[in-house]
Design an enzyme around this catalytic site. Structure first.
Site, PDB file in Angstrom:
ATOM      1  N   LYS A 136       1.009  -1.088  -0.013  1.00 17.59           N
ATOM      2  CA  LYS A 136      -0.045  -0.071   0.028  1.00 17.59           C
ATOM      3  C   LYS A 136       0.898   1.114   0.003  1.00 17.59           C
ATOM      4  CE  LYS A 136      -4.387   1.233   0.265  1.00 17.59           C
ATOM      5  NZ  LYS A 136      -5.539   0.467  -0.454  1.00 17.59           N
TER       6      LYS A 136
ATOM      7  N   ASP B   9      -7.166   4.250  -4.713  1.00 18.45           N
ATOM      8  CA  ASP B   9      -7.821   4.259  -3.391  1.00 18.45           C
ATOM      9  C   ASP B   9      -8.195   5.411  -3.200  1.00 18.45           C
ATOM     10  OD1 ASP B   9      -8.134   2.176  -0.945  1.00 18.45           O
ATOM     11  OD2 ASP B   9      -7.372   4.219   0.127  1.00 18.45           O
TER      12      ASP B   9
HETATM   13  P1  NDP Z   1     -12.905   7.652  -3.070  1.00 19.38           P
HETATM   14  O1  NDP Z   1     -11.887   8.887  -2.734  1.00 19.38           O
HETATM   15  O2  NDP Z   1     -13.490   7.590  -4.729  1.00 19.38           O
HETATM   16  O3  NDP Z   1     -14.083   7.972  -2.351  1.00 19.38           O
HETATM   17  C1  NDP Z   1     -14.086   8.157  -0.861  1.00 19.38           C
HETATM   18  C2  NDP Z   1     -15.495   8.365  -0.268  1.00 19.38           C
HETATM   19  O4  NDP Z   1     -15.310   8.392   1.219  1.00 19.38           O
HETATM   20  C3  NDP Z   1     -15.760  10.135  -0.563  1.00 19.38           C
HETATM   21  O5  NDP Z   1     -17.247  10.029  -0.477  1.00 19.38           O
HETATM   22  C4  NDP Z   1     -15.269  10.754   0.777  1.00 19.38           C
HETATM   23  O6  NDP Z   1     -15.645  12.137   0.891  1.00 19.38           O
HETATM   24  C5  NDP Z   1     -15.333   9.727   1.762  1.00 19.38           C
HETATM   25  N1  NDP Z   1     -14.372   9.857   2.871  1.00 19.38           N
HETATM   26  C6  NDP Z   1     -13.062   9.876   2.804  1.00 19.38           C
HETATM   27  N2  NDP Z   1     -12.536   9.997   3.807  1.00 19.38           N
HETATM   28  C7  NDP Z   1     -13.394  10.197   4.773  1.00 19.38           C
HETATM   29  C8  NDP Z   1     -13.496  10.638   6.063  1.00 19.38           C
HETATM   30  N3  NDP Z   1     -12.236  10.852   6.805  1.00 19.38           N
HETATM   31  N4  NDP Z   1     -14.665  10.806   6.560  1.00 19.38           N
HETATM   32  C9  NDP Z   1     -15.760  10.951   6.071  1.00 19.38           C
HETATM   33  N5  NDP Z   1     -15.801  10.328   4.861  1.00 19.38           N
HETATM   34  C10 NDP Z   1     -14.932  10.255   4.141  1.00 19.38           C
HETATM   35  O7  NDP Z   1     -12.316   6.349  -2.533  1.00 19.38           O
HETATM   36  P2  NDP Z   1     -12.846   4.859  -2.649  1.00 19.38           P
HETATM   37  O8  NDP Z   1     -14.302   4.900  -2.922  1.00 19.38           O
HETATM   38  O9  NDP Z   1     -11.952   4.074  -3.903  1.00 19.38           O
HETATM   39  O10 NDP Z   1     -12.355   4.318  -1.384  1.00 19.38           O
HETATM   40  C11 NDP Z   1     -13.304   4.081  -0.223  1.00 19.38           C
HETATM   41  C12 NDP Z   1     -12.983   3.018   0.647  1.00 19.38           C
HETATM   42  O11 NDP Z   1     -12.932   1.780  -0.151  1.00 19.38           O
HETATM   43  C13 NDP Z   1     -11.655   3.267   1.250  1.00 19.38           C
HETATM   44  O12 NDP Z   1     -11.665   2.666   2.564  1.00 19.38           O
HETATM   45  C14 NDP Z   1     -10.966   2.336   0.392  1.00 19.38           C
HETATM   46  O13 NDP Z   1      -9.607   1.906   1.168  1.00 19.38           O
HETATM   47  C15 NDP Z   1     -11.744   1.064   0.058  1.00 19.38           C
HETATM   48  N6  NDP Z   1     -11.391   0.158  -0.982  1.00 19.38           N
HETATM   49  C16 NDP Z   1     -11.145   1.016  -2.254  1.00 19.38           C
HETATM   50  C17 NDP Z   1     -11.046   0.220  -3.164  1.00 19.38           C
HETATM   51  C18 NDP Z   1     -11.110   0.669  -4.528  1.00 19.38           C
HETATM   52  O14 NDP Z   1     -10.913  -0.243  -5.742  1.00 19.38           O
HETATM   53  N7  NDP Z   1     -10.914   1.940  -4.932  1.00 19.38           N
HETATM   54  C19 NDP Z   1     -10.646  -1.563  -3.386  1.00 19.38           C
HETATM   55  C20 NDP Z   1     -10.923  -1.783  -1.973  1.00 19.38           C
HETATM   56  C21 NDP Z   1     -11.261  -0.916  -0.892  1.00 19.38           C
HETATM   57  P3  NDP Z   1     -14.872  13.498   0.803  1.00 19.38           P
HETATM   58  O15 NDP Z   1     -15.018  13.439  -0.705  1.00 19.38           O
HETATM   59  O16 NDP Z   1     -15.689  14.500   1.416  1.00 19.38           O
HETATM   60  O17 NDP Z   1     -13.634  13.142   1.210  1.00 19.38           O
HETATM   61  O1  2IT Z   2      -7.789  -1.497  -0.805  1.00 19.41           O
HETATM   62  C1  2IT Z   2      -7.777  -2.064  -2.089  1.00 19.41           C
HETATM   63  O2  2IT Z   2      -7.870  -3.219  -2.135  1.00 19.41           O
HETATM   64  C2  2IT Z   2      -7.600  -1.249  -3.034  1.00 19.41           C
HETATM   65  N1  2IT Z   2      -7.578  -0.078  -2.828  1.00 19.41           N
HETATM   66  C3  2IT Z   2      -7.471  -1.653  -4.454  1.00 19.41           C
HETATM   67  C4  2IT Z   2      -5.970  -2.228  -4.528  1.00 19.41           C
HETATM   68  C5  2IT Z   2      -5.454  -2.473  -6.172  1.00 19.41           C
HETATM   69  O3  2IT Z   2      -4.500  -2.848  -6.083  1.00 19.41           O
HETATM   70  O4  2IT Z   2      -6.672  -2.663  -6.891  1.00 19.41           O
END
Ligand code: NDP
Ligand code: 2IT
Length: 448
Positions: free
Chosen positions: A126, A166
């Site tokens: 990461k 992420d």
């Molecule tokens: P994005 O940046 O696309 O979206 C994040 C969302 O979460 C936004 O709505 C953001 O709001 C909100 N958010 C972020 N930080 C905070 C906080 N401290 N308090 C409240 N709301 C918050 O990220 P992703 O959708 O990609 O990721 C979301 C989650 O999913 C994370 O935990 C990530 O690690 C996990 N994840 C993502 C993967 C991926 O493929 N993208 C894979 C597996 C897990 P705002 O815009 O106001 O910051």
């Molecule tokens: O938390 C996660 O699994 C991710 N942000 C996706 C990682 C990846 O390599 O696609």
């Protein structure tokens, strides 16, 4: 003290200032206790647990860049290369002001077991930066990404370490990072995943984490003799994972009534209209409050999380520790009977204790992050395969493989839990199933 307790005590003494990492490590170590007890001599003889909890390498670097006003700025950059026993390091990059070494170590540690669960050959890593893309111009984001990659490029490669997105890292950032990697190394290789479709990206990677979350939720719910159809679903977040979890849930007939961002949440009793969310978030990077300005029936709750809204199913898809014990008790008291984690570690330890009590007392269904959100990284690994063979698969082909992988993860977690006497406890099941493959590979490769 058991072997697991010994290792955790050592970790706590060494890394007392890393609360998120300690929390993640404790949960995994507690879960794998039965497997460790059954293999204690074998694992002790090669220091297996002591090595498992320490990253192979952490790279930290400064990221200097110049803003649009010509002023120099400085951020910190990191890559945690945690474990390469079963494949090259694989995991996302997070750009958010809260990023620090503890958060990236917890995410990298979880990634080891998540990646193992997918059944694909990817190790755990990461990275990221305390850079905040919010409010920055495209030109500023580009200059930051170029500076970040100038340093990171020395440590990654298609067969070494393959970062992805992420929080705060989406298609725009991956494009800039890829361009700079190619420029510096002169290599056209699949060094990042989540790339644009015109330069090696995979169809369905954008949707994969959210879709995968709903596929495994559907499998778990169906196995319990229920259905997601017509159920009320509460989702937090409105980023990549939340948007596509909502879309797939709606396709399966669920009624998604909330979405949020870090400023507050919206409640739409008629069901969230995703075309409006896409327009706000993908169209102009706006705030979710705008949804309530555009949809008369919707309410906006500033500064609040959606856990007080009555629902059947909850899908936290924003960030770590967004559900504490009190929020978990409210969810359960209001009739929520299923929760699957789209975000990484969205539930704190107290919340997980509440789910566990509800599971034992009334069959509450809980799927932890490392199983529930593995669809994103699994599809990243499918992108790596397509890059290696220099071919592109159709959306249907990738989506169908994703579906099979998520169903497979559900069964691996369920089977491992049952095998070790914890039937229905998918926390224990996912941790054990993820750990066993990594432990075998580490033991076979000697003390390295
Ligand atoms: P994005 O940046 O696309 O979206 C994040 C969302 O979460 C936004 O709505 C953001 O709001 C909100 N958010 C972020 N930080 C905070 C906080 N401290 N308090 C409240 N709301 C918050 O990220 P992703 O959708 O990609 O990721 C979301 C989650 O999913 C994370 O935990 C990530 O690690 C996990 N994840 C993502 C993967 C991926 O493929 N993208 C894979 C597996 C897990 P705002 O815009 O106001 O910051
Ligand atoms: O938390 C996660 O699994 C991710 N942000 C996706 C990682 C990846 O390599 O696609």
């Amino acid at each position: 003290m058991s072997y697991v307790e010994e290792v955790y005590a050592g970790l706590e003494a060494k890394h007392a200032h890393e609360p998120e990492f300690l929390e993640a490590a404790k949960r995994v170590l507690e879960s794998i206790e039965p497997v460790v007890a059954a293999n204690e001599e074998k694992y002790r003889s090669v220091n297996l647990l002591e090595r498992l909890v320490e990253p192979e390498r952490i790279i930290t670097f400064r990221v200097p860049w110049v803003d649009d006003a010509g002023k120099p700025q400085l951020n910190l950059g990191y890559r945690v290369q945690f474990n390469s026993a079963i494949g090259p390091y694989k995991g996302g990059l997070r750009f958010h002001p809260s990023v620090n070494q503890s958060i990236l170590k917890f995410l990298g540690f979880e990634q080891i077991f998540k990646n193992s669960l997918t059944g694909l050959p990817i190790g755990g890593g990461k990275g990221g930066s305390d850079f905040d893309p919010k409010g920055k111009s495209d030109a500023e984001v580009m200059r930051f990404c170029q500076s970040f990659m100038t340093e990171l490029s020395k440590y990654i490669g298609a067969n070494v370490d393959v970062p992805a997105g992420d929080i705060g890292v989406g298609g725009r950032e991956i494009g800039y990072l890829y361009g700079q990697y190619k420029r510096i190394t002169n290599l056209y290789e699949g060094v990042l995943t989540g790339k644009g479709l015109t330069f090696g990206g995979s169809l369905a990677r954008t949707e994969a984490t959210g879709y995968g979350l709903v596929y495994i939720t559907d499998e778990m719910v169906t196995a319990a003799g229920k259905s997601v159809k017509d159920k009320v679903v509460v989702i937090s977040g409105s980023g990549n994972v939340a948007q596509y979890a909502a879309q797939k849930m709606q396709q399966l007939g669920g009624r998604v009534v909330t979405m949020s961002d870090s400023s507050g949440y919206v409640y739409d009793p008629d069901g969230i209209k995703l075309d409006i969310v896409f327009d706000i978030k993908q169209g102009h990077r706006g705030r979710i409050s705008e949804y309530a300005d555009r949809v008369p029936a919707a309410e906006y709750h500033a500064g609040e999380k959606p856990w007080g809204v009555k629902c059947d199913i909850a899908l936290p898809c924003a960030t770590q520790n967004e559900i504490n014990g009190e929020a978990a008790r409210t969810l359960v008291a209001n009739g929520c009977w299923c929760l699957a984690e789209g975000a990484n570690m969205p539930s704190d330890s107290d919340a997980i204790d509440v789910y566990e009590k509800a599971r034992v007392e009334k069959g509450f269904l809980f799927m932890p992050a490392k199983a529930a959100n593995a669809g994103g990284v699994a599809t990243s690994a499918l992108e790596m395969s397509q890059n290696s063979e220099r071919l592109s698969w159709t959306f249907e082909e990738v989506d169908s493989k994703l579906h099979d992988i998520m169903v497979g993860i559900y069964h691996k977690a369920a089977d491992a839990a049952a095998k070790y006497g914890h039937e229905g406890d998918f926390v224990v099941g996912a941790n054990i199933a993820g750990f066993e493959k990594v432990a075998d590979a580490m033991a076979a490769q000697g003390i390295v």
